[in-house]
Design a protein around this motif. Structure first.
Motif, PDB file in Angstrom:
ATOM      1  N   GLY A  78      -5.310   2.947   2.382  1.00 49.82           N
ATOM      2  CA  GLY A  78      -5.637   2.346   1.098  1.00 49.82           C
ATOM      3  C   GLY A  78      -5.821   0.852   1.182  1.00 49.82           C
ATOM      4  O   GLY A  78      -5.872   0.167   0.162  1.00 49.82           O
ATOM      5  N   VAL A  79      -5.937   0.308   2.396  1.00 48.51           N
ATOM      6  CA  VAL A  79      -6.095  -1.123   2.612  1.00 48.51           C
ATOM      7  C   VAL A  79      -7.358  -1.352   3.437  1.00 48.51           C
ATOM      8  O   VAL A  79      -7.652  -0.591   4.348  1.00 48.51           O
ATOM      9  N   CYS A 125       0.857  -1.179   0.000  1.00 44.95           N
ATOM     10  CA  CYS A 125       0.000   0.000   0.000  1.00 44.95           C
ATOM     11  C   CYS A 125       0.897   1.234   0.000  1.00 44.95           C
ATOM     12  O   CYS A 125       2.117   1.124   0.105  1.00 44.95           O
ATOM     13  N   HIS A 185      -0.269  -7.495   4.315  1.00 49.85           N
ATOM     14  CA  HIS A 185      -0.097  -6.080   4.627  1.00 49.85           C
ATOM     15  C   HIS A 185       0.585  -5.799   5.961  1.00 49.85           C
ATOM     16  O   HIS A 185       1.289  -4.800   6.095  1.00 49.85           O
TER      17      HIS A 185
END
Length: 239
Positions: free
Chosen positions: A89-90, A28, A119
């Protein structure tokens, strides 16, 4: 990997600069803040990585600590990374269900459980990716770098220093979580990120790591403040 300058503000003769970059470790985009003292315009300067605690972002330390005044006096750069890939953004189901897990609570570990492993790799992000970016693209003296943090960030600072003394020469921790395998916050995070094998948790536990460091000298300052004592003295003073 290139970094993009997002903002720049004058501060005690130097500048606070916010950068953004794509992260291979976290999959990300990430942001981090840097205080560069005036001396950094002429030469490479020593640096301190500051790791924040639960619920924080890259901004809390820079906005609230006042540390830039002292860093400017001594010509020290401050590196303030984010605490988690979440809400950057995740989106993962369950990441925002509680304040002490998921969003803002990466715990500076490399997750191994499938749901989180793509992530949640904050350990490798700090130690490998961000470290390399900073050393390659900013005027930092790699021979004089240390790490410090508060609470969850204190846990991260201590474990990172113990395992990477050649990169981070010293460590300081304010009210750190030093034995996460034996406290509710750590047990919750580790069981989700690392699974049920408690032996694997020990690699991110300061107390357990210190047991393996025989006959080794480490330069670590731990400042633990008791909330009970704070309230006690406050009551005495006010009366």
């Amino acid at each position: 990997m290139s970094i993009k300058e997002v903002s720049r503000n004058k501060c005690f003769g130097g500048h606070v600069v916010k950068y953004e970059h794509g992260s291979d470790e976290l999959n990300c985009n990430m942001k981090f803040n840097v205080f560069l003292p005036q001396q950094a315009t002429e030469t490479k300067v020593p640096a301190v990585f500051f790791l924040s605690g639960l619920t924080c972002t890259e901004d809390n330390f820079i906005h609230k600590s006042g540390a830039m005044a002292e860093a400017a006096k001594h010509g020290i750069a401050l590196i303030a990374p984010d605490t988690s890939p979440q809400k950057r953004g995740v989106s993962i189901e369950g990441d925002s269900d509680s304040w002490d897990f998921g969003t803002g609570a990466g715990f500076y570990v490399d997750a191994t459980e499938e749901k989180w492993s793509k992530h949640y790799r904050m350990y490798s992000y700090i130690v490998k990716e961000l470290y390399s970016i900073v050393m390659e693209q900013l005027p930092i003296d790699e021979s004089r770098v240390s790490v410090m943090g508060h609470s969850m960030g204190g846990h991260g600072a201590l474990t990172i220093h113990i395992k990477n003394p050649s990169k981070f020469k010293t460590a300081s921790a304010f009210s750190p979580i030093v034995n996460p395998i034996n406290c509710p916050w750590g047990q919750k995070a580790f069981s989700n990120y690392l699974g049920s094998d408690k032996e694997s948790w020990k690699q991110y536990d300061t107390v357990e790591l210190l047991k393996t460091c025989k006959n080794e000298r480490m330069d670590i300052l731990v400042d633990v403040v008791s909330t009970t004592l704070i309230f006690f003295f406050k009551e005495k003073v006010t009366k």
